[in-house]
Design a protein around this motif. Structure first.
Motif, PDB file in Angstrom:
ATOM      1  N   UNK A 111       0.800  -1.198   0.014  1.00 33.49           N
ATOM      2  CA  UNK A 111      -0.069  -0.071  -0.060  1.00 33.49           C
ATOM      3  C   UNK A 111       0.741   1.156  -0.112  1.00 33.49           C
ATOM      4  N   UNK A 112       1.906   1.324   0.724  1.00 29.10           N
ATOM      5  CA  UNK A 112       2.974   2.453   0.814  1.00 29.10           C
ATOM      6  C   UNK A 112       3.381   2.556  -0.235  1.00 29.10           C
ATOM      7  N   UNK A 169     -16.774   0.805  13.912  1.00 27.89           N
ATOM      8  CA  UNK A 169     -15.197   0.425  13.965  1.00 27.89           C
ATOM      9  C   UNK A 169     -14.615   0.974  12.709  1.00 27.89           C
ATOM     10  N   UNK A 170     -15.255   1.233  11.661  1.00 27.37           N
ATOM     11  CA  UNK A 170     -15.043   1.669  10.523  1.00 27.37           C
ATOM     12  C   UNK A 170     -14.012   3.034  10.557  1.00 27.37           C
ATOM     13  N   UNK A 171     -14.276   4.009  11.200  1.00 22.47           N
ATOM     14  CA  UNK A 171     -13.490   5.138  11.451  1.00 22.47           C
ATOM     15  C   UNK A 171     -12.018   4.705  12.051  1.00 22.47           C
ATOM     16  N   UNK A 172     -12.152   3.922  13.021  1.00 21.82           N
ATOM     17  CA  UNK A 172     -10.852   3.282  14.000  1.00 21.82           C
ATOM     18  C   UNK A 172     -10.005   2.564  12.807  1.00 21.82           C
ATOM     19  N   UNK A 173     -10.600   1.614  11.776  1.00 18.96           N
ATOM     20  CA  UNK A 173      -9.922   0.989  10.970  1.00 18.96           C
ATOM     21  C   UNK A 173      -9.166   1.703   9.991  1.00 18.96           C
ATOM     22  N   UNK A 174      -9.990   2.887   9.550  1.00 19.70           N
ATOM     23  CA  UNK A 174      -9.478   3.855   8.543  1.00 19.70           C
ATOM     24  C   UNK A 174      -8.450   4.717   9.051  1.00 19.70           C
ATOM     25  N   UNK A 175      -8.055   4.822  10.203  1.00 18.74           N
ATOM     26  CA  UNK A 175      -7.484   5.988  11.020  1.00 18.74           C
ATOM     27  C   UNK A 175      -6.071   5.675  10.621  1.00 18.74           C
ATOM     28  N   UNK A 176      -5.612   4.349  10.444  1.00 19.47           N
ATOM     29  CA  UNK A 176      -4.133   3.968  10.458  1.00 19.47           C
ATOM     30  C   UNK A 176      -3.738   4.615   8.719  1.00 19.47           C
ATOM     31  N   UNK A 177      -4.714   4.805   7.708  1.00 19.12           N
ATOM     32  CA  UNK A 177      -4.247   5.308   6.715  1.00 19.12           C
ATOM     33  C   UNK A 177      -3.798   6.581   6.565  1.00 19.12           C
ATOM     34  N   UNK A 178      -4.202   7.365   7.569  1.00 19.35           N
ATOM     35  CA  UNK A 178      -3.595   8.796   7.485  1.00 19.35           C
ATOM     36  C   UNK A 178      -2.091   8.846   7.217  1.00 19.35           C
ATOM     37  N   UNK A 179      -1.593   7.739   7.598  1.00 22.96           N
ATOM     38  CA  UNK A 179      -0.065   7.892   7.349  1.00 22.96           C
ATOM     39  C   UNK A 179       0.535   7.864   5.876  1.00 22.96           C
ATOM     40  N   UNK A 180      -0.548   7.618   4.961  1.00 22.30           N
ATOM     41  CA  UNK A 180      -0.060   7.763   3.456  1.00 22.30           C
ATOM     42  C   UNK A 180       0.296   8.912   3.159  1.00 22.30           C
ATOM     43  N   UNK A 181      -0.397   9.943   3.722  1.00 24.84           N
ATOM     44  CA  UNK A 181      -0.170  11.444   3.276  1.00 24.84           C
ATOM     45  C   UNK A 181      -1.110  11.698   2.097  1.00 24.84           C
ATOM     46  N   UNK A 182      -2.235  11.139   1.833  1.00 29.76           N
ATOM     47  CA  UNK A 182      -3.024  11.162   0.625  1.00 29.76           C
ATOM     48  C   UNK A 182      -4.416  11.940   0.988  1.00 29.76           C
ATOM     49  N   UNK A 183      -4.307  12.499   2.263  1.00 35.55           N
ATOM     50  CA  UNK A 183      -5.744  12.988   2.727  1.00 35.55           C
ATOM     51  C   UNK A 183      -6.491  12.088   3.373  1.00 35.55           C
ATOM     52  N   UNK A 184      -7.633  12.481   3.955  1.00 39.83           N
ATOM     53  CA  UNK A 184      -8.544  11.822   4.673  1.00 39.83           C
ATOM     54  C   UNK A 184      -9.014  10.377   4.239  1.00 39.83           C
ATOM     55  N   UNK A 185      -8.671   9.424   4.887  1.00 40.30           N
ATOM     56  CA  UNK A 185      -8.978   8.106   4.327  1.00 40.30           C
ATOM     57  C   UNK A 185     -10.545   7.959   4.613  1.00 40.30           C
TER      58      UNK A 185
END
Length: 447
Positions: A102-103, A128-144
């Motif tokens: 993914x990265x 739980x969706x928001x919690x699962x998506x939070x990790x993907x902020x690290x990609x630096x592409x905006x709000x997951x």
């Protein structure tokens, strides 16, 4: 048709790209199977949201650093999709979490001159969706954005985000070609009608049945609108047809129905509606085409001031399933009321391609349910309609989300369709109502 903006769906293998493509397009065109590598080529499906028409392009799973089998060709397909896209959806697996693959893809997308919307799939749980998506902020592409392609959770919000990157759909109806198929039994006057519409002897007219064999296309223009008129062979009962020229002619006639916007169903006024006319009418309705019923040879009928009303009632009774179709009494031979046909065709085409906002659809539903509540079963279980939305046009297709489709009998479904026609029109075109249950993934048969 003008070219439409493109939304490209990318991601590593088996994250649910094809399922999302089907969801956004409201179809099942893309193959979905629980095995990576099923999608290799890029595939296109039309979609619509709010005031935007666009194409969704599904792509194969992206894998960098591995040149085995089809992977290099899949990468080329993805790059080709991005070269023509206006926005990219990066699909990720919320259950698996953020991976090195993914990265790598995210890094590659940051180098592309396109906006990227991050969709974190397989987030079926709203809590739980928001919690699962939070990790993907690290990609630096905006709000997951947490979504579930299978169940549709979050896909409306995703579409809201996507259309901000797409241009408005231009008003192109006046410039488009309207395709009109002329259909009927042998010797009802189809070729004579085409000649009358064109204003010249475009096709041979003969009292010998079966003179017309191939589907003949003729393009004319009236008041700035282009029409493609398709004359077809007369269609007899199947038991009378032998394998040969007539067999292929009838196949071309059926193909003409499928590629038409509106079908002119020509009926002989002297014969009235026959069983074969009813079968052809059923074919038109099944194919979802707009329809104008043309009662030809009206000049040969002995009539008084009440004749036309009696004829119309008899035709409507026998073609009750085409009660939405326009009805014209004409004489192709003498040109009587032929000039009214294309006017009706234009009206039918407008309704056939028409889209209605979700808000208006739900206003009609609310009023319909207010006047007549869904019936209850013997066990006291009552049907509930949560909301409805239009998912496609040509013909207009509406999905109604309910608690259980089996709680809505045919008479209530007909009532709901009647309410839509009464309040929204849709004259000259069939409409499709798809009843979707809260738990069912499959669309239940239309009413």
């Amino acid at each position: 048709m003008p070219s439409l903006p493109i939304v490209a769906i990318v991601g590593r293998p088996n994250v649910g790209k094809s399922t999302l493509a089907n969801r956004l397009a409201g179809s099942k065109s893309a193959i979905v199977y629980g095995e990576p590598g099923i999608t290799r080529d890029r595939t296109y499906q039309p979609s619509f949201w709010r005031d935007r028409d666009f194409l969704v392009v599904d792509t194969g799973g992206l894998v960098f650093g591995d040149d085995t089998e089809f992977l290099p060709m899949i990468r080329q397909q993805v790059m080709a999709a991005l070269a023509e896209a206006q926005v990219v959806v990066l699909v990720l697996d919320g259950q698996a979490g953020l991976t090195d693959a993914d990265q790598t893809i995210a890094q590659w997308l940051r180098e592309q001159p396109l906006p990227v919307v991050v969709a974190v799939n397989k987030c079926e749980s709203v809590d739980q969706g928001a919690a699962l998506a939070a990790e993907f902020w690290r990609l630096g592409l905006g709000e997951p954005m947490p979504i579930s392609s299978i169940h549709g959770n979050g896909t409306g919000d995703l579409l809201d985000r996507l259309v901000t990157h797409l241009p408005p759909t231009p008003e192109t109806l006046e410039d488009e070609e309207i395709k009109v198929a002329i259909l009927g039994r042998p010797n009802v006057g189809k070729s004579s009608l085409l000649n009358a519409l064109v204003g010249e002897t475009r096709v041979i007219v003969s009292p010998v049945a079966g003179t017309t064999r191939d589907a003949v296309d003729t393009v004319i223009e009236q008041q700035g609108q282009r029409y493609r008129l398709i004359d077809t062979a007369g269609i007899r009962k199947k038991k009378h047809i032998d394998y040969g020229p007539e067999f292929f002619s009838i196949n071309r006639a059926f193909q003409a129905i499928r590629r038409a916007d509106v079908v002119l169903l020509v009926i002989d006024a002297l014969d009235g509606v026959t069983d074969q006319d009813r079968k052809l009418a059923g074919r038109i309705e099944t194919e979802g085409r707009g329809c104008v019923v043309i009662v030809n040879k009206w000049d040969a009928v002995e009539k008084d001031s009440h004749t036309i009303y009696a004829y119309e009632q008899a035709i409507r009774e026998k073609l009750y399933f085409l009660d939405w179709a326009s009805l014209l009494f004409v004489s192709a031979l003498k040109g009587q009321r032929v000039d009214k046909i294309l006017e009706q065709v234009s009206l039918c085409t407008t309704q056939h391609r028409r889209r209605v906002t979700t808000a208006v659809i739900n206003e009609v539903l609310q009023e319909a349910v207010g006047w007549r509540s869904p019936p209850a079963t013997r066990q006291g279980q009552q049907g509930k309609i949560y909301y409805g939305t239009q998912v496609s046009a040509a013909p207009p297709t509406l999905v109604l989300f309910v608690n259980d489709p089996h709680r809505f009998p045919p008479n209530y479904r007909r009532y709901v369709e009647h309410q839509f026609r009464q309040h929204l029109g849709f004259a000259g075109t069939p409409i499709r109502l798809l009843w979707r249950g809260k738990k069912a993934r499959e669309v239940v048969s239309p009413a």
